[in-house]
Design an enzyme around this catalytic site. Structure first.
Site, PDB file in Angstrom:
ATOM      1  N   LYS A 267      14.896  41.307  -1.100  1.00 31.84           N
ATOM      2  CA  LYS A 267      13.455  41.027  -1.133  1.00 31.84           C
ATOM      3  C   LYS A 267      12.915  41.772  -2.348  1.00 31.84           C
ATOM      4  O   LYS A 267      12.748  42.979  -2.326  1.00 31.84           O
ATOM      5  CB  LYS A 267      12.759  41.494   0.146  1.00 31.84           C
ATOM      6  CG  LYS A 267      11.280  41.123   0.168  1.00 31.84           C
ATOM      7  CD  LYS A 267      10.611  41.597   1.446  1.00 31.84           C
ATOM      8  CE  LYS A 267       9.245  40.961   1.641  1.00 31.84           C
ATOM      9  NZ  LYS A 267       8.290  41.288   0.582  1.00 31.84           N
ATOM     10  N   ARG A 272       5.441  36.310  -6.334  1.00 33.33           N
ATOM     11  CA  ARG A 272       6.058  35.040  -5.984  1.00 33.33           C
ATOM     12  C   ARG A 272       5.619  33.968  -6.968  1.00 33.33           C
ATOM     13  O   ARG A 272       4.466  33.923  -7.373  1.00 33.33           O
ATOM     14  CB  ARG A 272       5.624  34.633  -4.586  1.00 33.33           C
ATOM     15  CG  ARG A 272       6.342  33.401  -4.059  1.00 33.33           C
ATOM     16  CD  ARG A 272       5.983  33.205  -2.604  1.00 33.33           C
ATOM     17  NE  ARG A 272       6.712  32.138  -1.994  1.00 33.33           N
ATOM     18  CZ  ARG A 272       7.006  32.106  -0.697  1.00 33.33           C
ATOM     19  NH1 ARG A 272       6.644  33.097   0.095  1.00 33.33           N
ATOM     20  NH2 ARG A 272       7.650  31.086  -0.175  1.00 33.33           N
ATOM     21  N   GLU A 317      11.010  34.935  -7.385  1.00 32.57           N
ATOM     22  CA  GLU A 317      10.158  36.111  -7.528  1.00 32.57           C
ATOM     23  C   GLU A 317      10.238  36.575  -8.976  1.00 32.57           C
ATOM     24  O   GLU A 317      11.333  36.716  -9.528  1.00 32.57           O
ATOM     25  CB  GLU A 317      10.658  37.192  -6.558  1.00 32.57           C
ATOM     26  CG  GLU A 317       9.764  38.386  -6.433  1.00 32.57           C
ATOM     27  CD  GLU A 317       8.657  38.229  -5.352  1.00 32.57           C
ATOM     28  OE1 GLU A 317       8.496  37.125  -4.792  1.00 32.57           O
ATOM     29  OE2 GLU A 317       7.965  39.224  -5.113  1.00 32.57           O
ATOM     30  N   PHE A 357      14.999  31.633  -5.205  1.00 31.15           N
ATOM     31  CA  PHE A 357      15.493  31.607  -3.824  1.00 31.15           C
ATOM     32  C   PHE A 357      15.278  30.286  -3.094  1.00 31.15           C
ATOM     33  O   PHE A 357      15.748  30.127  -1.975  1.00 31.15           O
ATOM     34  CB  PHE A 357      14.936  32.780  -3.004  1.00 31.15           C
ATOM     35  CG  PHE A 357      13.431  32.915  -3.002  1.00 31.15           C
ATOM     36  CD1 PHE A 357      12.654  32.076  -2.217  1.00 31.15           C
ATOM     37  CD2 PHE A 357      12.810  33.875  -3.783  1.00 31.15           C
ATOM     38  CE1 PHE A 357      11.272  32.214  -2.201  1.00 31.15           C
ATOM     39  CE2 PHE A 357      11.428  34.014  -3.767  1.00 31.15           C
ATOM     40  CZ  PHE A 357      10.657  33.174  -2.979  1.00 31.15           C
ATOM     41  N   ARG A 434       4.083  30.962   8.817  1.00 31.23           N
ATOM     42  CA  ARG A 434       4.805  32.219   8.967  1.00 31.23           C
ATOM     43  C   ARG A 434       5.581  32.136  10.269  1.00 31.23           C
ATOM     44  O   ARG A 434       4.990  32.020  11.330  1.00 31.23           O
ATOM     45  CB  ARG A 434       3.817  33.381   9.018  1.00 31.23           C
ATOM     46  CG  ARG A 434       4.466  34.737   8.871  1.00 31.23           C
ATOM     47  CD  ARG A 434       3.493  35.872   9.070  1.00 31.23           C
ATOM     48  NE  ARG A 434       2.507  36.013   8.012  1.00 31.23           N
ATOM     49  CZ  ARG A 434       2.741  36.540   6.815  1.00 31.23           C
ATOM     50  NH1 ARG A 434       3.946  36.969   6.525  1.00 31.23           N
ATOM     51  NH2 ARG A 434       1.797  36.644   5.918  1.00 31.23           N
ATOM     52  N   LYS A 440      11.534  39.445   7.276  1.00 30.99           N
ATOM     53  CA  LYS A 440      11.654  40.470   6.232  1.00 30.99           C
ATOM     54  C   LYS A 440      11.949  41.816   6.851  1.00 30.99           C
ATOM     55  O   LYS A 440      11.398  42.163   7.893  1.00 30.99           O
ATOM     56  CB  LYS A 440      10.392  40.512   5.371  1.00 30.99           C
ATOM     57  CG  LYS A 440       9.131  40.768   6.148  1.00 30.99           C
ATOM     58  CD  LYS A 440       7.903  40.686   5.250  1.00 30.99           C
ATOM     59  CE  LYS A 440       6.654  40.669   6.092  1.00 30.99           C
ATOM     60  NZ  LYS A 440       5.414  40.502   5.382  1.00 30.99           N
TER      61      LYS A 440
HETATM   62  P1  ATP Z   1       4.267  41.418   1.836  1.00 33.57           P
HETATM   63  O1  ATP Z   1       2.869  41.687   2.331  1.00 33.57           O
HETATM   64  O2  ATP Z   1       5.332  42.006   2.706  1.00 33.57           O
HETATM   65  O3  ATP Z   1       4.480  41.662   0.385  1.00 33.57           O
HETATM   66  P2  ATP Z   1       3.553  38.742   2.046  1.00 33.57           P
HETATM   67  O4  ATP Z   1       2.658  38.842   3.249  1.00 33.57           O
HETATM   68  O5  ATP Z   1       2.943  38.604   0.717  1.00 33.57           O
HETATM   69  O6  ATP Z   1       4.555  39.928   2.013  1.00 33.57           O
HETATM   70  P3  ATP Z   1       5.713  37.705   3.357  1.00 33.57           P
HETATM   71  O7  ATP Z   1       6.031  36.372   3.873  1.00 33.57           O
HETATM   72  O8  ATP Z   1       5.367  38.680   4.368  1.00 33.57           O
HETATM   73  O9  ATP Z   1       4.549  37.580   2.296  1.00 33.57           O
HETATM   74  O10 ATP Z   1       6.929  38.252   2.476  1.00 33.57           O
HETATM   75  C1  ATP Z   1       7.535  37.329   1.647  1.00 33.57           C
HETATM   76  C2  ATP Z   1       7.260  37.614   0.223  1.00 33.57           C
HETATM   77  O11 ATP Z   1       8.314  38.345  -0.348  1.00 33.57           O
HETATM   78  C3  ATP Z   1       7.248  36.313  -0.527  1.00 33.57           C
HETATM   79  O12 ATP Z   1       5.965  35.793  -0.598  1.00 33.57           O
HETATM   80  C4  ATP Z   1       7.827  36.647  -1.879  1.00 33.57           C
HETATM   81  O13 ATP Z   1       6.792  36.952  -2.780  1.00 33.57           O
HETATM   82  C5  ATP Z   1       8.606  37.906  -1.677  1.00 33.57           C
HETATM   83  N1  ATP Z   1      10.062  37.743  -1.840  1.00 33.57           N
HETATM   84  C6  ATP Z   1      10.865  38.573  -2.533  1.00 33.57           C
HETATM   85  N2  ATP Z   1      12.142  38.198  -2.472  1.00 33.57           N
HETATM   86  C7  ATP Z   1      12.177  37.087  -1.718  1.00 33.57           C
HETATM   87  C8  ATP Z   1      13.244  36.252  -1.277  1.00 33.57           C
HETATM   88  N3  ATP Z   1      14.514  36.468  -1.604  1.00 33.57           N
HETATM   89  N4  ATP Z   1      12.918  35.198  -0.504  1.00 33.57           N
HETATM   90  C9  ATP Z   1      11.625  34.963  -0.154  1.00 33.57           C
HETATM   91  N5  ATP Z   1      10.603  35.729  -0.546  1.00 33.57           N
HETATM   92  C10 ATP Z   1      10.863  36.787  -1.308  1.00 33.57           C
END
Ligand code: ATP
Length: 606
Positions: A267, A272, A317, A357, A434, A440
């Site tokens: 991650k 993103r 990312e 990804f 979601r 994660k």
């Molecule tokens: P957070 O608040 O934890 O940063 P978020 O709420 O923005 O996350 P989440 O769905 O909770 O979004 O976490 C996924 C995010 O992690 C994605 O939006 C992306 O930006 C990032 N990310 C990093 N590496 C990856 C991966 N290998 N696959 C998917 N998402 C990834």
């Protein structure tokens, strides 16, 4: 082309202002949509949300400040600017000023020309298209002489507007429409108007998730009916709402949740990017679907060279890396780059890599309905890897131990943790959702509360003592997607530096509203109410139950909601919209997990 009188829309705006329940708001919107001809329904949808197009289209701002608006009103109604200004002082709202002056102007015109003559000759009825197209021209008037052009366009519109229309045109231009119409409310109203009721909502929502343009979706359903939406597929150039992950803590439990064996990826701690390619044309959309192409000329170049398919949509990312060693750098570094004006200099100082990804479209093939292993294969096949443009680091495993060591390796390499992704028969790309297909697992914050949460500001309180006269604590809410409401979670008063506090007061100003926003659910009465717009990351000691807050009210125990003890402000999350805040459902999960941890830690009888 069939059009709609703008007075119908203005009338609806006025009715919406008085409504405090979301159900009534939806009904009213549905009625408005039914009356609206297909040709202009997209324009009506945008306008009720106070915009001219989805944000990702990156239309220029209207660029009309208060001064220019005062001038336009004075020009339209043939009164002095000082009269407009003094009325503004007493009424406190330029919309009301325009309404008053329009009324005076009309009655004067009637008296001097005689009612009949006025009705026959003088009065032009405004239509939705005329208002919309004029505002579009205002936005596109740029550069030398544009002030004059904007002035004339607005004054012309106001002259022809009836008093009520004038009020809303002015508020629209000022960005103060504030009708509380979120995307979810529009979707519900479309389901009611064209799908026969709430059961049509999932079909409409799915289409919207794949093509995040409400006007576009409204037009399809209004003209071709609900069935036409069933076949909607992603289209290059229209962003897809991102698939999101739930959060997990324990490797074995996470693997169980995703159905055993899983694809585990780093991650990465960056931004993103949803990258659309059509020939040489590249567009990059952010997590909140803004067009960020201009920020990343280097990524555009990588995508041009690195994607073999003629048309494609891929996700990855963008991560800042050390210019010397190529090692991963944290998110803050990327933000530093984004704040710089000279993008080419910034590119040299903070180079980036892209870790891919997912693949959502390849030529004319919609990949979102394919399972993850197939999407992954399609991605591998269509990209040409290089040092800076490559697949996310990954393994496939069903073993918690192996997952854990991969997680530790990820952290050592500068990632934030890992993403654990289901690879079973149902592992399709669930746009805009979601869910437990992605989980994660993040590095622990050094605190009791396992993870921070992202909450929305819905109210604020004035400080005392040194902070007297300033808004210094915030009423924060989570998002409840089922009800499309913002129930409160806590009041945050710590974590702000004095500098941050000043900045916060400026930030809040445009969002302060006279009453509770119809989508806010609160038992507390803050000193000022704030429109849900700003998201902040909050860290607390632990989750608690509280009778003062409405988040997950009654879900754990009757009459009490979930709250946060000792909440502390960490930073603003400009990359999130209010609907991207932590959900009530996530907080309930976190609360349950905390309970389990406490139970597990309790000594058991021997
Ligand atoms: P957070 O608040 O934890 O940063 P978020 O709420 O923005 O996350 P989440 O769905 O909770 O979004 O976490 C996924 C995010 O992690 C994605 O939006 C992306 O930006 C990032 N990310 C990093 N590496 C990856 C991966 N290998 N696959 C998917 N998402 C990834």
């Amino acid at each position: 082309m069939a059009d709609l009188e703008f007075s119908v829309v203005a009338e609806a705006f006025e009715a919406m202002e008085r409504i405090t329940s979301r159900t009534q708001l939806t009904l009213l919107l549905a009625r408005l949509f039914k009356r609206t001809p297909v040709d202009v329904i997209d324009k009506v949808v945008y306008m009720i949300q106070g915009r001219l197009a989805p944000d990702w289209k990156g239309l220029p701002e209207l660029g009309v400040g208060e001064k220019l608006l005062v001038k336009a009103i004075s020009l339209a109604y043939k009164v002095s600017e000082s009269r407009v200004e003094s009325l503004y002082k007493s009424l406190g709202d330029l919309g009301l000023v325009a309404e008053r002056l329009a009324r005076e102007y009309r009655s004067k015109a009637r008296r001097s020309t005689g009612l009949m003559a006025f009705m026959e000759g003088g009065e032009t009825k405004l239509t939705v298209s005329r208002v919309y197209d004029t505002l579009l021209r205002v936005a596109f008037a740029q550069g030398e002489g544009s002030r004059d052009i904007k002035l004339k366009l607005i004054a012309g519109l106001l002259t022809d507007a009836d008093p009520r229309e004038a009020k809303y045109i002015v508020r629209f231009i000022e960005g103060r429409l504030r009708l509380g119409v979120g995307d979810a409310t529009v979707l519900d109203a479309l389901a009611l108007a064209f799908g026969g009721g709430a059961h049509a909502r999932p079909v409409i929502e799915r289409a919207y998730n794949l093509r995040a343009d409400l006007g576009h979706i409204a037009r399809i359903v209004a003209s071709l009916g609900i069935d036409a939406l069933r076949g909607v597929e992603p289209e290059v150039g229209i962003p897809i709402r991102p698939m999101l992950a739930e959060r997990g803590k324990d490797p074995a439990e996470i693997l169980r949740k995703v159905g055993g064996k899983a694809l585990v990826e780093y991650k990465y701690d960056g931004e993103r990017a949803q990258i659309h390619k059509d020939g040489d044309n590249i567009i990059i959309f952010s997590r909140r679907l803004e067009n960020i192409t201009r920020m990343y000329p280097d990524v555009v170049e990588m995508a041009r060279k690195g994607i073999k398919a003629g048309k494609a949509i891929v996700e990855g990312e963008i991560v800042a890396v050390d210019p010397e060693t190529g090692e991963l750098r944290p998110f803050q570094e990327l933000m530093r780059r984004k704040r710089k004006h000279d993008i080419h200099k910034a590119m040299r100082e903070v180079p980036v890599h892209v870790y891919l990804f997912d693949a959502l479209l390849r030529d004319s093939e919609d990949l979102t309905s394919k399972i993850l292993p197939e999407r992954r294969k399609a991605l591998e096949d269509m990209i040409v890897e290089s040092e800076e443009w490559r697949m996310a680091e990954s393994i496939v495993t069903g073993d918690p131990e192996e997952l854990w060591s991969f997680f530790l390796k990820a952290i050592e390499d500068g990632a934030e943790g890992v993403m654990v992704k289901a690879i079973h028969r149902e592992s399709v790309y669930t746009a805009g959702v979601r869910g437990w297909l992605w989980v994660k697992l993040k590095r622990d914050y050094k605190s009791e509360m396992i993870d921070t949460v992202d909450l929305v500001v819905v109210g604020a309180f004035y400080g005392r003592g040194k902070r007297g006269g300033k808004l210094s604590s915030l009423l924060m809410a989570a998002y409840d997607p089922e009800r499309d409401m913002f129930p409160t979670v806590c009041k945050v008063a710590t974590g702000f530096t004095d500098e941050e506090l000043d900045r916060m007061n400026d930030m809040l100003k445009p969002y302060i509203i006279p009453r509770r926003h119809p989508r806010v659910d609160s038992k507390m009465e803050p000193d000022v109410w704030v429109e849900p717009a700003l998201v902040a990351e909050i860290l607390g000691a632990e989750l608690t139950l509280s009778p003062m807050h409405t988040c997950c009210l009654g879900a754990v125990r009757p009459g009490v909601g979930i709250s946060i003890r000792f909440p502390r402000f960490i930073r603003w999350r400009d990359d999130k919209r209010p609907e991207d805040a932590t959900t009530t459902h996530e907080l309930l999960e976190m609360y349950r997990r905390q309970l389990r941890r406490i139970e597990e830690a309790a000594p058991t009888e021997a």
